[in-house]
Design a protein around this motif. Structure first.
Motif, PDB file in Angstrom:
ATOM      1  N   SER A   1       0.980  -1.155   0.015  1.00 35.01           N
ATOM      2  CA  SER A   1      -0.143  -0.064  -0.123  1.00 35.01           C
ATOM      3  C   SER A   1       0.873   1.231  -0.108  1.00 35.01           C
ATOM      4  CB  SER A   1      -1.023   0.037   1.143  1.00 35.01           C
ATOM      5  OG  SER A   1      -1.505   1.163   1.375  1.00 35.01           O
ATOM      6  N   PRO A   2       0.349   2.240  -0.390  1.00 35.16           N
ATOM      7  CA  PRO A   2       1.345   3.536  -0.603  1.00 35.16           C
ATOM      8  C   PRO A   2       1.191   4.142   0.904  1.00 35.16           C
ATOM      9  CG  PRO A   2      -0.584   3.680  -2.177  1.00 35.16           C
ATOM     10  CD  PRO A   2      -0.897   2.353  -1.532  1.00 35.16           C
ATOM     11  N   GLN A   3       0.355   3.606   1.900  1.00 32.86           N
ATOM     12  CA  GLN A   3       0.547   4.092   3.290  1.00 32.86           C
ATOM     13  C   GLN A   3       1.964   3.421   3.757  1.00 32.86           C
ATOM     14  OE1 GLN A   3      -2.947   2.774   5.179  1.00 32.86           O
ATOM     15  NE2 GLN A   3      -4.500   4.135   3.852  1.00 32.86           N
ATOM     16  N   ASP A   4       2.345   2.498   3.065  1.00 33.19           N
ATOM     17  CA  ASP A   4       3.618   2.097   3.594  1.00 33.19           C
ATOM     18  C   ASP A   4       4.801   2.614   3.060  1.00 33.19           C
ATOM     19  OD1 ASP A   4       3.688   0.010   5.913  1.00 33.19           O
ATOM     20  OD2 ASP A   4       2.602  -1.308   4.418  1.00 33.19           O
ATOM     21  N   SER A   5       4.934   3.569   2.397  1.00 25.19           N
ATOM     22  CA  SER A   5       5.883   4.228   1.542  1.00 25.19           C
ATOM     23  C   SER A   5       7.092   4.386   2.447  1.00 25.19           C
ATOM     24  CB  SER A   5       5.374   5.503   0.529  1.00 25.19           C
ATOM     25  OG  SER A   5       4.485   5.383  -0.093  1.00 25.19           O
ATOM     26  N   GLU A   6       6.907   4.948   3.555  1.00 27.21           N
ATOM     27  CA  GLU A   6       8.063   5.192   4.201  1.00 27.21           C
ATOM     28  C   GLU A   6       8.655   4.111   4.952  1.00 27.21           C
ATOM     29  OE1 GLU A   6       7.073   7.583   7.723  1.00 27.21           O
ATOM     30  OE2 GLU A   6       6.603   9.443   6.592  1.00 27.21           O
ATOM     31  N   ASN A   7       8.060   3.054   4.937  1.00 29.06           N
ATOM     32  CA  ASN A   7       8.917   1.863   5.279  1.00 29.06           C
ATOM     33  C   ASN A   7       9.655   0.872   4.138  1.00 29.06           C
ATOM     34  OD1 ASN A   7       8.132   1.825   8.056  1.00 29.06           O
ATOM     35  ND2 ASN A   7       5.982   1.058   7.500  1.00 29.06           N
ATOM     36  N   LEU A   8       9.293   1.421   2.773  1.00 32.51           N
ATOM     37  CA  LEU A   8      10.019   0.900   1.741  1.00 32.51           C
ATOM     38  C   LEU A   8      11.179   1.561   1.139  1.00 32.51           C
ATOM     39  CD1 LEU A   8       6.522   0.199   0.024  1.00 32.51           C
ATOM     40  CD2 LEU A   8       7.680  -1.357   1.456  1.00 32.51           C
ATOM     41  N   TYR A   9      11.750   2.730   1.694  1.00 29.02           N
ATOM     42  CA  TYR A   9      13.102   3.261   1.443  1.00 29.02           C
ATOM     43  C   TYR A   9      13.252   3.688  -0.224  1.00 29.02           C
ATOM     44  CZ  TYR A   9      14.197   1.656   6.304  1.00 29.02           C
ATOM     45  OH  TYR A   9      14.176   1.168   7.550  1.00 29.02           O
ATOM     46  N   PRO A  10      12.167   4.606  -0.555  1.00 24.32           N
ATOM     47  CA  PRO A  10      12.523   4.958  -1.893  1.00 24.32           C
ATOM     48  C   PRO A  10      13.846   5.697  -2.229  1.00 24.32           C
ATOM     49  CG  PRO A  10      10.242   5.491  -1.085  1.00 24.32           C
ATOM     50  CD  PRO A  10      11.298   5.097   0.231  1.00 24.32           C
ATOM     51  N   HIS A  11      14.444   5.266  -3.289  1.00 23.42           N
ATOM     52  CA  HIS A  11      15.673   5.937  -3.706  1.00 23.42           C
ATOM     53  C   HIS A  11      15.369   7.584  -3.440  1.00 23.42           C
ATOM     54  CE1 HIS A  11      18.260   2.992  -5.481  1.00 23.42           C
ATOM     55  NE2 HIS A  11      17.014   2.067  -5.725  1.00 23.42           N
ATOM     56  N   GLU A  12      16.520   8.247  -3.153  1.00 21.11           N
ATOM     57  CA  GLU A  12      16.543   9.661  -2.972  1.00 21.11           C
ATOM     58  C   GLU A  12      16.641  10.661  -3.931  1.00 21.11           C
ATOM     59  OE1 GLU A  12      19.253  10.501   0.112  1.00 21.11           O
ATOM     60  OE2 GLU A  12      18.374   9.539   1.737  1.00 21.11           O
ATOM     61  N   SER A  13      17.425   9.949  -5.156  1.00 23.65           N
ATOM     62  CA  SER A  13      17.310  10.382  -6.378  1.00 23.65           C
ATOM     63  C   SER A  13      16.069  10.873  -7.075  1.00 23.65           C
ATOM     64  CB  SER A  13      18.318   9.839  -7.378  1.00 23.65           C
ATOM     65  OG  SER A  13      17.478   8.708  -7.940  1.00 23.65           O
ATOM     66  N   HIS A  14      15.893  11.793  -7.669  1.00 20.25           N
ATOM     67  CA  HIS A  14      14.645  12.263  -8.526  1.00 20.25           C
ATOM     68  C   HIS A  14      14.454  11.311  -9.521  1.00 20.25           C
ATOM     69  CE1 HIS A  14      11.409  14.575 -10.241  1.00 20.25           C
ATOM     70  NE2 HIS A  14      12.266  14.534 -11.405  1.00 20.25           N
ATOM     71  N   ILE A  15      15.233  10.530 -10.100  1.00 22.33           N
ATOM     72  CA  ILE A  15      14.993   9.448 -11.387  1.00 22.33           C
ATOM     73  C   ILE A  15      14.463   8.329 -10.609  1.00 22.33           C
ATOM     74  CG2 ILE A  15      16.052   8.240 -13.162  1.00 22.33           C
ATOM     75  CD1 ILE A  15      18.038  10.393 -13.670  1.00 22.33           C
ATOM     76  N   LEU A  16      14.736   8.088  -9.505  1.00 19.59           N
ATOM     77  CA  LEU A  16      14.313   6.561  -9.047  1.00 19.59           C
ATOM     78  C   LEU A  16      13.534   7.049  -7.695  1.00 19.59           C
ATOM     79  CD1 LEU A  16      17.628   4.523  -9.404  1.00 19.59           C
ATOM     80  CD2 LEU A  16      15.338   4.525 -10.619  1.00 19.59           C
ATOM     81  N   HIS A  17      12.961   8.147  -7.657  1.00 23.69           N
ATOM     82  CA  HIS A  17      12.099   8.369  -6.550  1.00 23.69           C
ATOM     83  C   HIS A  17      10.889   7.381  -6.300  1.00 23.69           C
ATOM     84  CE1 HIS A  17       9.779  10.723  -9.174  1.00 23.69           C
ATOM     85  NE2 HIS A  17       8.565  10.302  -8.534  1.00 23.69           N
ATOM     86  N   ASN A  18      10.635   6.778  -7.517  1.00 24.82           N
ATOM     87  CA  ASN A  18       9.247   5.888  -7.273  1.00 24.82           C
ATOM     88  C   ASN A  18       9.720   4.588  -7.134  1.00 24.82           C
ATOM     89  OD1 ASN A  18      10.412   5.760  -9.835  1.00 24.82           O
ATOM     90  ND2 ASN A  18       8.380   5.240 -10.665  1.00 24.82           N
ATOM     91  N   THR A  19      11.176   4.182  -6.787  1.00 23.30           N
ATOM     92  CA  THR A  19      11.416   2.892  -6.753  1.00 23.30           C
ATOM     93  C   THR A  19      12.289   2.662  -5.344  1.00 23.30           C
ATOM     94  OG1 THR A  19      12.046   2.909  -9.394  1.00 23.30           O
ATOM     95  CG2 THR A  19      13.237   1.200  -7.843  1.00 23.30           C
TER      96      THR A  19
END
Length: 414
Positions: free
Chosen positions: A340-358
């Protein structure tokens, strides 16, 4: 008439030139050379000169005229190619993409006029379709269809007997999906039921029985793609996942891709692109827009259709997309996890703009020392089988691993 028995029809035949010439306007003035913006002053005279060569002689252009037309096509492509690679793609003027398309068109016509083998002309058409912008009512798509009919149908090369078995970059076995983690399955829900219970509350679900009537379910296979699209040039992603350092992209024909990355090689390549169905209309005729897309706010023309074709072991790392997604499995199986999007903080997205959705986490082998909060993230999973459709709500995180040679089609809609 399609070529058979591996023999290419002669490009120099008067009948072929007449068929190709019929795709263009009847008069020189009707071929307007219209562009969507300003280009440098040297370009319009080159375009007009190339046009004049096409209309300046009765019948097929002579050898010298064809050679001049080929050179003009080269110059137009080379000049516009520099412009296409001068900055971010979204900032490239459509006019320069149209110039590139005209360069591909004149080059392909020169190959036909000169009686050259047709494969280079087909490649020029594909390059224009991939990198250019439509001109003359999408003449390149119509031209390549005529030329492709004259080429022999490609066949995939079988692995030589006794050769080493393919070693996959990612060869983990198919996981077991516990009942408590399994996504719900529905058989042909009504539009209202899907809208009220899954679309509005944004819940993923596997749909069954909704695409059984699509022609692709009976027709598509590795051999079928070799036959229908083997000579066509497409972009291929090399590497098991796009976050790997060695990941790259390469242009190659569909038959070369199949022979190198599906059949014989020990590396992974993946055909993943959104232009395939516009580039090869024969394939688009075998699929349908899912009926449930009518529940969205956009028009049918706003739906993005993506193709995903690759071997066992290819991975889409955990990521999220900006639109609703129907992932249709045509052949092969895929293991999928959703968060779920609610778990986004627990999924450690990349900090770079290009990979921010990964996500940085390998969900099947997580480093819980480096990513300790990942253990808090709840997920659902499934093994998507041929004929099944997975609804992935907008911004839902999803991880995908191919368990077999696989072809999927995704529909992004709003």
């Amino acid at each position: 008439m399609a070529a058979v028995d591996g023999a290419e029809d002669s490009a120099a035949s008067p009948a072929l030139w007449a068929e190709v010439r019929a795709l263009l306007p009847n008069t020189e003035e009707a071929l307007t050379l219209a562009l969507s913006g300003e280009v440098e002053d040297c370009i319009p005279p080159l375009l007009r000169r190339a046009r004049g060569l096409l209309y300046g002689a009765e019948g097929r252009p002579c050898e010298a005229t064809a050679a001049t037309l080929r050179r003009l096509g080269d110059v137009l492509r080379d000049y516009s190619w520099e412009k296409l690679n001068a900055g971010p793609w979204r900032e490239i003027s459509k006019a320069w993409r149209q110039v590139y398309t005209y360069g591909c068109l004149f080059g392909a016509l020169a190959e036909v006029a000169a009686g050259s083998p047709l494969a280079p002309a087909v490649r020029l058409c594909d390059m224009g379709l991939l990198m250019g912008a439509s001109v003359l009512d999408n003449v390149l798509a119509r031209l390549v269809r005529v030329l492709q009919m004259r080429l022999p149908r490609a066949k995939r090369r079988l692995s030589p007997e006794g050769s080493a078995k393919r070693v996959r970059i990612d060869c983990r076995p198919a996981p077991v999906v516990p009942p408590e983690d399994a996504l719900p399955h529905l058989y042909c829900p009504s539009l209202e039921h899907f809208r009220d219970n899954y679309l509005i509350p944004q819940k993923p679900v596997v749909l069954e029985g909704t695409i059984d009537h699509w022609p692709c379910m009976k027709k598509w296979s590795v051999d079928y793609f070799c036959q229908v699209a083997g000579c066509r040039t497409v972009p291929v992603e090399l590497g098991s996942r796009y976050t790997d350092e060695e990941w790259s992209q390469k242009l190659m024909t569909v038959s070369d891709f199949i022979n190198q990355y599906i059949v014989n090689e020990n590396s992974v390549g993946y055909l993943a692109q959104h232009q395939l169905f516009d580039q090869i209309p024969e394939l688009k005729e075998d699929i349908r827009i899912p009926d449930y897309c009518c529940l969205g706010e956009g028009e049918e023309d706003d739906i993005t259709i993506n193709a995903w074709f690759g071997p066992e072991g290819t991975v889409s790392p955990l990521h999220q997309d900006p639109q609703q997604n129907f992932l249709v499995q045509v052949f092969g199986r895929k293991y999928i996890q959703l968060y779920s999007p609610q778990d986004s903080e627990n999924l450690y997205p990349h900090e770079s703009h290009i990979l921010h959705n990964t996500s940085q986490v390998d969900v099947e082998d997580p480093d819980l020392v480096k990513f300790p909060n990942f253990r808090k993230a709840a997920f659902q999973s499934c093994i998507l089988m041929p004929g099944q459709v997975l609804f992935i709500p907008v911004k839902y995180w999803h991880y995908v691993r191919s368990l077999d040679i696989s072809f999927s089609v995704s529909f992004w809609w709003s």
